[in-house]
Motif scaffolding. Structure first.
Motif, mmCIF file in Angstrom:
data_model
loop_
_atom_site.group_PDB
_atom_site.id
_atom_site.type_symbol
_atom_site.label_atom_id
_atom_site.label_comp_id
_atom_site.label_asym_id
_atom_site.label_seq_id
_atom_site.Cartn_x
_atom_site.Cartn_y
_atom_site.Cartn_z
ATOM 1 N N LEU A 215 0.720 -1.227 -0.254
ATOM 2 C CA LEU A 215 -0.243 0.088 -0.043
ATOM 3 C C LEU A 215 0.839 1.366 0.022
ATOM 4 N N VAL A 216 1.979 1.187 0.855
ATOM 5 C CA VAL A 216 2.651 2.582 0.707
ATOM 6 C C VAL A 216 3.623 2.824 -0.211
ATOM 7 N N PRO A 217 4.272 2.118 -0.814
ATOM 8 C CA PRO A 217 5.004 2.307 -2.130
ATOM 9 C C PRO A 217 4.267 2.207 -3.209
ATOM 10 N N GLN A 218 2.873 1.799 -3.163
ATOM 11 C CA GLN A 218 2.067 1.468 -4.292
ATOM 12 C C GLN A 218 2.609 0.646 -5.403
ATOM 13 N N GLU A 219 2.992 -0.683 -4.926
ATOM 14 C CA GLU A 219 3.647 -1.890 -5.720
ATOM 15 C C GLU A 219 2.882 -3.113 -5.590
ATOM 16 N N LEU A 220 3.259 -3.937 -6.320
ATOM 17 C CA LEU A 220 2.945 -5.337 -6.139
ATOM 18 C C LEU A 220 4.382 -5.912 -5.997
ATOM 19 N N ILE A 221 4.858 -6.810 -4.845
ATOM 20 C CA ILE A 221 5.692 -7.408 -4.324
ATOM 21 C C ILE A 221 5.850 -8.907 -4.929
ATOM 22 N N ARG A 222 6.505 -9.345 -5.565
ATOM 23 C CA ARG A 222 6.812 -10.478 -6.036
ATOM 24 C C ARG A 222 8.269 -11.114 -5.184
ATOM 25 N N LEU A 223 7.961 -12.295 -4.319
ATOM 26 C CA LEU A 223 8.982 -12.973 -3.734
ATOM 27 C C LEU A 223 9.068 -14.320 -4.276
ATOM 28 N N GLN A 224 10.453 -14.718 -4.765
ATOM 29 C CA GLN A 224 10.863 -15.863 -5.124
ATOM 30 C C GLN A 224 10.848 -16.874 -4.276
ATOM 31 N N LEU A 225 10.544 -18.065 -4.395
ATOM 32 C CA LEU A 225 10.650 -19.167 -3.077
ATOM 33 C C LEU A 225 11.457 -20.196 -3.719
ATOM 34 N N ASP A 226 12.286 -20.741 -2.809
ATOM 35 C CA ASP A 226 13.050 -22.088 -2.700
ATOM 36 C C ASP A 226 12.500 -22.925 -1.723
ATOM 37 N N GLY A 227 11.536 -23.804 -1.729
ATOM 38 C CA GLY A 227 10.990 -24.299 -0.682
ATOM 39 C C GLY A 227 10.309 -23.323 0.177
ATOM 40 N N ASP A 228 10.480 -23.008 1.441
ATOM 41 C CA ASP A 228 9.746 -22.272 2.143
ATOM 42 C C ASP A 228 10.870 -20.848 2.417
ATOM 43 N N ARG A 229 12.067 -21.078 1.708
ATOM 44 C CA ARG A 229 12.927 -19.798 1.834
ATOM 45 C C ARG A 229 12.793 -19.006 0.640
ATOM 46 N N ILE A 230 12.788 -17.602 1.133
ATOM 47 C CA ILE A 230 12.603 -16.330 0.228
ATOM 48 C C ILE A 230 13.842 -15.929 -0.502
ATOM 49 N N VAL A 231 14.229 -15.850 -1.601
ATOM 50 C CA VAL A 231 15.364 -15.887 -2.233
ATOM 51 C C VAL A 231 15.740 -14.712 -2.995
ATOM 52 N N HIS A 232 14.613 -13.926 -3.416
ATOM 53 C CA HIS A 232 14.625 -12.967 -4.118
ATOM 54 C C HIS A 232 13.186 -12.212 -4.092
ATOM 55 N N GLU A 233 13.426 -10.924 -4.058
ATOM 56 C CA GLU A 233 12.289 -9.945 -3.863
ATOM 57 C C GLU A 233 12.354 -8.836 -5.247
ATOM 58 N N GLU A 234 11.181 -8.834 -5.967
ATOM 59 C CA GLU A 234 11.009 -7.865 -7.327
ATOM 60 C C GLU A 234 9.824 -7.125 -6.805
ATOM 61 N N ARG A 235 9.746 -5.763 -7.127
ATOM 62 C CA ARG A 235 8.843 -4.897 -6.962
ATOM 63 C C ARG A 235 8.200 -4.552 -8.310
ATOM 64 N N LEU A 236 7.100 -4.554 -8.483
ATOM 65 C CA LEU A 236 6.104 -4.474 -9.863
ATOM 66 C C LEU A 236 5.290 -3.432 -9.780
ATOM 67 N N LEU A 237 4.652 -2.823 -10.833
ATOM 68 C CA LEU A 237 3.353 -1.962 -10.922
ATOM 69 C C LEU A 237 3.615 -0.524 -10.330
ATOM 70 N N GLY A 238 4.890 -0.149 -10.078
ATOM 71 C CA GLY A 238 5.093 1.184 -9.419
ATOM 72 C C GLY A 238 4.702 2.338 -10.342
ATOM 73 N N GLU A 239 4.603 1.914 -11.758
ATOM 74 C CA GLU A 239 4.095 2.985 -12.651
ATOM 75 C C GLU A 239 2.564 3.352 -12.579
ATOM 76 N N LEU A 240 1.992 2.273 -12.057
ATOM 77 C CA LEU A 240 0.419 2.430 -11.987
ATOM 78 C C LEU A 240 0.220 3.605 -10.672
ATOM 79 N N LYS A 241 0.994 3.818 -9.866
ATOM 80 C CA LYS A 241 0.774 4.485 -8.559
ATOM 81 C C LYS A 241 -0.527 4.415 -7.927
ATOM 82 N N ALA A 242 -0.822 3.165 -7.670
ATOM 83 C CA ALA A 242 -1.996 2.811 -6.888
ATOM 84 C C ALA A 242 -1.805 1.687 -5.605
ATOM 85 N N ARG A 243 -2.576 1.775 -4.783
ATOM 86 C CA ARG A 243 -2.395 1.026 -3.768
ATOM 87 C C ARG A 243 -2.824 -0.220 -3.866
#
Length: 382
Positions: free
Chosen positions: A323-351
């Motif tokens: 909600l705050v940065p107005q993005e969609l977060i994608r977390l890449q999983l390896d089993g239960d481990r979170i190994v990478h984070e990507e931020r998407l949709l910031g251009e939409l400027k929407a919560r």
């Protein structure tokens, strides 16, 4: 892609023709190629959650002021469905989550969570269920199956996500109503995950069932404001996330009877920049550390695991609204481990308030605004 995966994708498209809807499509960058972003519907008033109906019926969308609507396969927003309970639409309260019964095709049962006012003007989270009529116009025989007690909210921290597990138990992720110490009080339902049967009865194998002065519905405790919950499709375990204060948003994999710390253990501070009065540090013996934590709060809401053959680059991803940065977060999983984070949709400027994966393999997000929208997200080239 294997022939089986092609068949799976084609079957999903046949069941959910919204796949072909591409009004107002634009392309945005991502690490895995160009995102395709289509506006499915707009003009929604503070939408909070969505649930996909089977076949060609579209989806249900809740609006926080109190309306439940159908968005059909062409993106048309229907009139308010009748039979929805009166909600307390103050502050963060209102009509919140919606999920279908695991046996919806047979029983047509829809579950809603919402803020309900008490006798003293304060409110709490309530969950009820009713049967959706065949013409999608009304909820019939709606009855309450759960009430958060006591009612303590003056407008904040209702939590409210609903998840059914593989055995048919219903989990409800609750906020602590902005009453911090209650998250540690086992005679109260603030700041808890509760586990009940579909009719509201308490399972006898709950961790505190039969204990004196403890609410038997409790599955885990020490939570702040949980606005994301989903069942991991590969392990069958419940995952939740919750807002920290200033800093310390976190993901948990709640285990029965465990204490997840709030407000004694936290990575955040008060919005006033002062320490949390009850806090003793980021780690406290006897309390479970977060599975994942953001030291700077994204203001997380909504959660969906990606388990669909359509976009292989997103395999074993976890999508979360921010909600705050107005993005969609994608977390890449390896089993239960979170190994990478990507931020998407910031251009939409929407919560981003809610995120779900559709049966067609696209990711659907709701934006939290008085003129909110429903977007369909894919990857160019598949």
């Amino acid at each position: 892609m294997t022939s089986r995966n092609w068949l799976t994708t084609l079957a999903a498209a046949a069941l959910f023709p919204m796949l072909a809807h591409a009004a107002s499509e634009q392309q945005l960058p991502s690490e895995e190629g160009q995102l395709t972003v289509s506006t499915v519907a707009d003009g929604l008033r503070n939408p909070w959650a969505l649930a996909f109906l089977p076949g060609e019926q579209g989806m249900l969308v809740t609006e926080r002021p109190g309306n439940l609507r159908v968005v059909n396969a062409e993106g048309k927003v229907g009139p308010p469905i009748s039979g929805v309970p009166k909600v307390w639409a103050e502050g963060q309260g209102g009509l919140l989550d919606v999920v279908l019964s695991p046996d919806f095709k047979r029983d047509r049962t829809v579950y809603l969570s919402y803020a309900e006012e008490g006798e003293d003007g304060k409110a709490g989270t309530t969950v009820g269920r009713g049967q959706l009529s065949q013409d999608l116009a009304r909820l019939e025989n709606f009855n309450v199956i759960f009430r958060q007690a006591p009612k303590l909210s003056e407008g904040n921290h209702f939590g409210s996500r609903l998840v059914f597990d593989r055995e048919g138990f219903l989990f409800i992720a609750l906020g602590e109503n902005n009453q911090r110490p209650t998250a540690q009080d086992l005679d109260k339902l603030q700041g808890k995950i509760v586990r009940i049967l579909p009719d509201g009865q308490v399972p006898k194998d709950n961790p505190f069932f039969g204990k004196t002065d403890v609410r038997p519905e409790i599955w885990s405790f020490g939570h702040r404001n949980q606005q994301g919950a989903a069942l991991n499709p590969w392990t069958g375990k419940l995952w939740t996330h919750e807002h920290g204060p200033r800093g310390g948003d976190e993901i948990n994999i709640p285990e029965p009877g465990k204490n997840y710390g709030w407000p004694v253990a936290t990575h955040g501070i008060n919005y006033s920049m002062l320490p949390i009065p009850e806090a003793k540090g980021k780690h406290v013996d006897g309390m479970v550390d977060p599975h994942h934590v953001w030291e700077k709060s994204p203001g997380i809401s909504g959660m969906a695991f990606y388990d669909n053959p359509r976009f292989k680059a997103w395999d074993h991803s976890l999508f979360i609204g921010a909600l705050v940065p107005q993005e969609l977060i994608r977390l890449q999983l390896d089993g239960d481990r979170i190994v990478h984070e990507e931020r998407l949709l910031g251009e939409l400027k929407a919560r981003i308030r809610d995120v779900r994966v559709g049966p067609d393999g696209y990711v659907y997000v709701l934006t939290d605004a008085k003129d909110g929208a429903l977007f369909k997200i894919g990857l160019s080239g598949g």
